[in-house]
Design a protein around this motif. Structure first.
Motif, PDB file in Angstrom:
ATOM      1  N   MET A 139       0.811  -1.222   0.000  1.00  0.00           N
ATOM      2  CA  MET A 139       0.000   0.000   0.000  1.00  0.00           C
ATOM      3  C   MET A 139       0.846   1.274   0.000  1.00  0.00           C
ATOM      4  N   PHE A 140       2.130   1.150   0.237  1.00  0.00           N
ATOM      5  CA  PHE A 140       3.012   2.323   0.327  1.00  0.00           C
ATOM      6  C   PHE A 140       2.917   3.250  -0.880  1.00  0.00           C
ATOM      7  N   PRO A 141       3.024   2.742  -2.126  1.00  0.00           N
ATOM      8  CA  PRO A 141       2.961   3.662  -3.279  1.00  0.00           C
ATOM      9  C   PRO A 141       1.656   4.447  -3.363  1.00  0.00           C
ATOM     10  N   SER A 142       0.530   3.795  -3.096  1.00  0.00           N
ATOM     11  CA  SER A 142      -0.735   4.532  -3.181  1.00  0.00           C
ATOM     12  C   SER A 142      -0.865   5.525  -2.023  1.00  0.00           C
ATOM     13  N   LEU A 143      -0.319   5.195  -0.867  1.00  0.00           N
ATOM     14  CA  LEU A 143      -0.341   6.140   0.259  1.00  0.00           C
ATOM     15  C   LEU A 143       0.523   7.359  -0.048  1.00  0.00           C
ATOM     16  N   ARG A 144       1.609   7.162  -0.764  1.00  0.00           N
ATOM     17  CA  ARG A 144       2.480   8.294  -1.147  1.00  0.00           C
ATOM     18  C   ARG A 144       1.740   9.273  -2.036  1.00  0.00           C
ATOM     19  N   ARG A 145       0.877   8.755  -2.896  1.00  0.00           N
ATOM     20  CA  ARG A 145       0.126   9.623  -3.818  1.00  0.00           C
ATOM     21  C   ARG A 145      -1.016  10.352  -3.109  1.00  0.00           C
ATOM     22  N   GLY A 146      -1.455   9.855  -1.967  1.00  0.00           N
ATOM     23  CA  GLY A 146      -2.588  10.453  -1.262  1.00  0.00           C
ATOM     24  C   GLY A 146      -2.189  11.653  -0.421  1.00  0.00           C
ATOM     25  N   GLU A 147      -3.197  12.377   0.027  1.00  0.00           N
ATOM     26  CA  GLU A 147      -2.986  13.539   0.887  1.00  0.00           C
ATOM     27  C   GLU A 147      -3.549  13.303   2.283  1.00  0.00           C
ATOM     28  N   TYR A 148      -4.159  12.161   2.489  1.00  0.00           N
ATOM     29  CA  TYR A 148      -4.838  11.832   3.737  1.00  0.00           C
ATOM     30  C   TYR A 148      -3.878  11.129   4.697  1.00  0.00           C
ATOM     31  N   ALA A 149      -4.312  10.996   5.945  1.00  0.00           N
ATOM     32  CA  ALA A 149      -3.512  10.278   6.941  1.00  0.00           C
ATOM     33  C   ALA A 149      -3.411   8.810   6.537  1.00  0.00           C
ATOM     34  N   THR A 150      -2.234   8.238   6.694  1.00  0.00           N
ATOM     35  CA  THR A 150      -2.037   6.839   6.323  1.00  0.00           C
ATOM     36  C   THR A 150      -2.825   5.898   7.228  1.00  0.00           C
ATOM     37  N   SER A 151      -3.314   6.424   8.325  1.00  0.00           N
ATOM     38  CA  SER A 151      -4.146   5.613   9.226  1.00  0.00           C
ATOM     39  C   SER A 151      -5.435   5.168   8.537  1.00  0.00           C
ATOM     40  N   ARG A 152      -5.818   5.836   7.466  1.00  0.00           N
ATOM     41  CA  ARG A 152      -7.045   5.475   6.746  1.00  0.00           C
ATOM     42  C   ARG A 152      -6.996   4.023   6.279  1.00  0.00           C
ATOM     43  N   TRP A 153      -5.824   3.570   5.809  1.00  0.00           N
ATOM     44  CA  TRP A 153      -5.715   2.209   5.287  1.00  0.00           C
ATOM     45  C   TRP A 153      -4.765   1.326   6.102  1.00  0.00           C
ATOM     46  N   ALA A 154      -3.704   1.902   6.636  1.00  0.00           N
ATOM     47  CA  ALA A 154      -2.737   1.096   7.388  1.00  0.00           C
ATOM     48  C   ALA A 154      -3.336   0.586   8.702  1.00  0.00           C
ATOM     49  N   CYS A 155      -4.037   1.442   9.411  1.00  0.00           N
ATOM     50  CA  CYS A 155      -4.580   1.041  10.718  1.00  0.00           C
ATOM     51  C   CYS A 155      -5.671  -0.023  10.610  1.00  0.00           C
ATOM     52  N   PRO A 156      -6.605   0.086   9.666  1.00  0.00           N
ATOM     53  CA  PRO A 156      -7.570  -1.011   9.543  1.00  0.00           C
ATOM     54  C   PRO A 156      -6.893  -2.335   9.180  1.00  0.00           C
ATOM     55  N   TRP A 157      -5.843  -2.269   8.357  1.00  0.00           N
ATOM     56  CA  TRP A 157      -5.150  -3.497   7.986  1.00  0.00           C
ATOM     57  C   TRP A 157      -4.527  -4.165   9.209  1.00  0.00           C
ATOM     58  N   VAL A 158      -3.822  -3.383  10.012  1.00  0.00           N
ATOM     59  CA  VAL A 158      -3.216  -3.931  11.224  1.00  0.00           C
ATOM     60  C   VAL A 158      -4.316  -4.467  12.145  1.00  0.00           C
ATOM     61  N   ALA A 159      -5.396  -3.724  12.281  1.00  0.00           N
ATOM     62  CA  ALA A 159      -6.503  -4.154  13.148  1.00  0.00           C
ATOM     63  C   ALA A 159      -7.115  -5.465  12.676  1.00  0.00           C
ATOM     64  N   ILE A 160      -7.393  -5.562  11.388  1.00  0.00           N
ATOM     65  CA  ILE A 160      -8.012  -6.779  10.845  1.00  0.00           C
ATOM     66  C   ILE A 160      -7.104  -7.985  11.051  1.00  0.00           C
ATOM     67  N   THR A 161      -5.811  -7.822  10.772  1.00  0.00           N
ATOM     68  CA  THR A 161      -4.906  -8.960  10.936  1.00  0.00           C
ATOM     69  C   THR A 161      -4.785  -9.366  12.399  1.00  0.00           C
ATOM     70  N   PHE A 162      -4.751  -8.384  13.299  1.00  0.00           N
ATOM     71  CA  PHE A 162      -4.715  -8.721  14.732  1.00  0.00           C
ATOM     72  C   PHE A 162      -5.986  -9.454  15.153  1.00  0.00           C
ATOM     73  N   LEU A 163      -7.128  -8.946  14.704  1.00  0.00           N
ATOM     74  CA  LEU A 163      -8.392  -9.562  15.099  1.00  0.00           C
ATOM     75  C   LEU A 163      -8.509 -10.984  14.532  1.00  0.00           C
ATOM     76  N   LEU A 164      -8.151 -11.160  13.282  1.00  0.00           N
ATOM     77  CA  LEU A 164      -8.206 -12.506  12.690  1.00  0.00           C
ATOM     78  C   LEU A 164      -7.229 -13.462  13.367  1.00  0.00           C
ATOM     79  N   PHE A 165      -6.029 -12.992  13.663  1.00  0.00           N
ATOM     80  CA  PHE A 165      -5.041 -13.822  14.354  1.00  0.00           C
ATOM     81  C   PHE A 165      -5.567 -14.204  15.737  1.00  0.00           C
ATOM     82  N   ALA A 166      -6.170 -13.241  16.432  1.00  0.00           N
ATOM     83  CA  ALA A 166      -6.733 -13.515  17.756  1.00  0.00           C
ATOM     84  C   ALA A 166      -7.888 -14.509  17.663  1.00  0.00           C
ATOM     85  N   LEU A 167      -8.760 -14.336  16.681  1.00  0.00           N
ATOM     86  CA  LEU A 167      -9.890 -15.258  16.523  1.00  0.00           C
ATOM     87  C   LEU A 167      -9.423 -16.685  16.232  1.00  0.00           C
TER      88      LEU A 167
END
Length: 181
Positions: A139-167
């Protein structure tokens, strides 16, 4: 998590579910509006899972752990991670790039599972690291092109993987031990 230590597995489920909740919360910094409900639901699910397995940790605290005699190693890994995160965030802030905090911290958190795989003797952490890092780098290249906080996509990804790993870890624990009290 694949370990022979009930307490360690229950703690990993509880902790990663709690962290998933926090990462889902952080993802609401600058989300697509239609995702707010899903992010909130992820946070609630993480908290519920954390409470359920947190009770297992509490009730089984006196059982063996992979950390016996090695708590200091775990502590050093966490301190090193915190220093790496802090230094990176200071550099990003000084460059006026604070929008990258979410991605940077997500990457550092993912990488800290490499030494934890050794500490806990649980190589499933390497799979978690590989999946998290692969997508964060993708996701790094598309985040570089954006103007928004990287938390928009990076944080949900980390959250989803943590939740799935925990489940998955929770299902493995319950199938192995039941819900031990």
């Amino acid at each position: 998590m694949l370990t022979d230590f009930l307490r360690d597995q229950a703690f990993a489920v509880a902790w990663l579910a709690l962290m998933a909740s926090a990462w889902f919360g952080w993802a609401q910094e600058d989300p697509k509006p239609r995702l707010r409900g899903l992010l909130g639901a992820g946070s609630v699910l993480g908290i519920m899972l954390s409470l359920g397995f947190g009770m297992l940790v509490w009730r089984n605290w006196q059982t063996p752990t992979a950390l016996d005699g090695r708590y200091w190693v775990f502590g050093m890994i966490v301190v090193a991670e915190a220093i790496l995160i802090a230094v990176g965030c200071i550099v990003l802030a000084r460059r006026g790039q604070s929008r990258w905090f979410g991605w940077w911290i997500g990457l550092c958190v993912a990488l800290h599972f490499i030494p934890l795989a050794w500490v806990f003797g649980d190589w499933s952490y390497l799979a978690l690291t590989a999946v998290q890092v692969a997508v964060l780098m993708t996701m790094f290249p598309s985040l570089r092109r954006g103007e928004y906080a990287t938390s928009r996509w990076a944080c949900p990804w980390v959250a989803i993987t943590f939740l799935l790993f925990a489940l998955v870890s929770g299902v493995i624990l319950v199938s192995r031990y039941g819900y031990p009290l």
